[in-house]
Write an enzyme that holds these catalytic residues in place. Structure first.
Site, short mmCIF file in Angstrom:
data_model
loop_
_atom_site.label_atom_id
_atom_site.label_comp_id
_atom_site.label_asym_id
_atom_site.label_seq_id
_atom_site.Cartn_x
_atom_site.Cartn_y
_atom_site.Cartn_z
N GLU A 84 0.92 -1.10 0.37
CA GLU A 84 0.26 -0.17 0.09
C GLU A 84 0.36 1.33 0.06
O GLU A 84 2.33 0.79 0.43
CB GLU A 84 -0.68 0.07 1.20
CG GLU A 84 -2.29 -0.16 1.17
CD GLU A 84 -3.45 0.75 0.66
OE1 GLU A 84 -2.81 1.41 -0.43
OE2 GLU A 84 -4.43 0.51 0.48
N ASP A 85 0.40 2.39 -0.13
CA ASP A 85 0.93 3.69 -0.70
C ASP A 85 0.90 4.29 0.87
O ASP A 85 1.94 4.89 1.71
CB ASP A 85 0.70 4.53 -1.78
CG ASP A 85 -0.82 4.66 -1.06
OD1 ASP A 85 -1.58 4.05 -0.47
OD2 ASP A 85 -1.50 6.07 -2.38
N ASP B 26 -4.62 5.19 5.89
CA ASP B 26 -4.86 6.78 6.31
C ASP B 26 -5.89 6.70 7.53
O ASP B 26 -5.21 5.88 9.26
CB ASP B 26 -5.51 7.86 5.80
CG ASP B 26 -6.40 8.26 6.34
OD1 ASP B 26 -4.91 9.33 6.90
OD2 ASP B 26 -7.22 9.51 5.16
N ARG C 51 1.17 12.16 -9.40
CA ARG C 51 2.38 10.94 -9.08
C ARG C 51 3.76 11.23 -9.33
O ARG C 51 4.51 10.21 -8.63
CB ARG C 51 1.29 9.99 -9.21
CG ARG C 51 -0.13 9.76 -8.99
CD ARG C 51 -0.60 8.24 -9.15
NE ARG C 51 -2.45 8.24 -9.70
CZ ARG C 51 -2.42 8.19 -8.79
NH1 ARG C 51 -2.53 7.41 -7.38
NH2 ARG C 51 -4.30 8.03 -8.45
N PHE D 290 -1.88 15.88 4.65
CA PHE D 290 -2.02 15.56 3.88
C PHE D 290 -0.38 15.74 2.30
O PHE D 290 -0.22 16.72 2.16
CB PHE D 290 -3.24 16.54 2.76
CG PHE D 290 -3.89 15.62 1.19
CD1 PHE D 290 -4.74 14.42 2.11
CD2 PHE D 290 -3.61 15.52 -0.08
CE1 PHE D 290 -5.79 13.31 1.67
CE2 PHE D 290 -4.12 14.30 -0.48
CZ PHE D 290 -5.17 13.65 -0.29
P1 IMP Z 1 -7.93 5.27 3.92
O1 IMP Z 1 -9.08 4.02 3.92
O2 IMP Z 1 -8.56 6.22 4.81
O3 IMP Z 1 -6.56 3.99 4.99
O4 IMP Z 1 -6.71 5.70 3.03
C1 IMP Z 1 -6.45 4.92 2.22
C2 IMP Z 1 -6.31 5.76 0.77
O5 IMP Z 1 -6.39 7.04 0.66
C3 IMP Z 1 -5.02 5.56 0.40
O6 IMP Z 1 -4.50 4.90 -0.62
C4 IMP Z 1 -4.65 6.62 -0.39
O7 IMP Z 1 -4.73 6.40 -1.84
C5 IMP Z 1 -5.38 8.14 0.21
N1 IMP Z 1 -4.99 8.71 0.94
C6 IMP Z 1 -4.51 8.68 1.94
N2 IMP Z 1 -4.20 9.80 2.29
C7 IMP Z 1 -3.41 10.77 1.94
C8 IMP Z 1 -2.76 11.90 1.27
O8 IMP Z 1 -2.05 12.26 2.10
N3 IMP Z 1 -2.37 12.00 -0.02
C9 IMP Z 1 -2.65 10.82 -1.18
N4 IMP Z 1 -3.32 10.19 -0.75
C10 IMP Z 1 -3.75 9.43 0.56
MG MG Z 2 -5.70 8.67 -3.83
#
Ligand code: IMP
Ligand code: MG
Length: 191
Positions: free
Chosen positions: A102-103, A106, A168, A155
């Site tokens: 995963e990138d 959050d 990206r 962010f």
């Molecule tokens: P989660 O379900 O809230 O954990 O969201 C995860 C996804 O939200 C990641 O795979 C990203 O695509 C996106 N995301 C969350 N935080 C950021 C950020 O700071 N920058 C860009 N994308 C984010």
């Molecule tokens: Mg995204």
């Protein structure tokens, strides 16, 4: 389309630091799985840059596959809580060692839903490798075996992470100054 320098508030992780840490993660994975074949699953699209660098540092036999999920509405900065699989795997997971790449984690909602689904496909083992962990924002508890960097609640963009699908390609992780970032009006992108 704005030049990123107009809204970059700081470079949080420069390219050399990113690459050095990814090499360490690859070495750790190689050691932990010592010779066993592993399947790395990349969640599109944010994890792509990380995956391609990571696999070059892994010495155990590696297969890769991709899936895509959508959890954010266009232009939003919060998980909707609803995760949809928009592209499924082509590979069977049964009896295999799987690492989900995963990138960023959050809220953890995306990962939680994906892990629930993948467990039903009976892998021999499954764990998570994330480049970034924004742990302050966690709403759902998910075990992370490999973490590149823990980052503050800001962010970020670059190195796979997008702002409305752009930027990206930047080789660093940068923090967005949301007051100076103006998405093109009328543009609609999938997230
Ligand atoms: P989660 O379900 O809230 O954990 O969201 C995860 C996804 O939200 C990641 O795979 C990203 O695509 C996106 N995301 C969350 N935080 C950021 C950020 O700071 N920058 C860009 N994308 C984010
Ligand atoms: Mg995204």
């Amino acid at each position: 389309m704005q030049d990123y320098k107009e809204f970059l508030s700081e470079v949080l992780i420069p390219p050399d630091v990113l690459q050095a840490r990814i090499k360490e993660l690859g070495a750790q994975i190689s050691q932990d799985f010592a010779g066993s074949p592993i399947l790395l699953i990349c969640i599109l699209r944010g994890g792509v840059m990380f995956l391609t660098d990571l696999i070059r540092s892994i010495s155990t036999p590696v297969a890769i596959d991709f899936m895509a999920v959508s959890s954010y509405g266009a232009g939003r900065r919060e998980s909707s809580g609803e995760v949809r699989i928009t592209l499924d795997l082509n590979t069977s997971l049964t009896g295999r060692h799987v690492i989900l790449v995963e990138d960023i984690i959050d809220s953890g909602r995306t990962l939680y839903s994906v892990m629930e689904l993948l467990h039903t496909r009976k892998p021999k083992s499954i764990c998570v490798c994330t480049l970034l962990d924004k742990s302050e924002r966690r709403e759902v508890d998910v075990p992370l075996r490999y973490v590149g960097f823990s980052i503050p609640n800001k962010f970020v963009f670059g190195y796979g992470l997008d702002l409305d699908e752009y930027y990206r390609n930047l080789p660093f992780i940068g923090v967005v100054d949301l007051e100076r970032y103006h998405p093109d009006s009328g543009a609609e992108y999938a997230s």
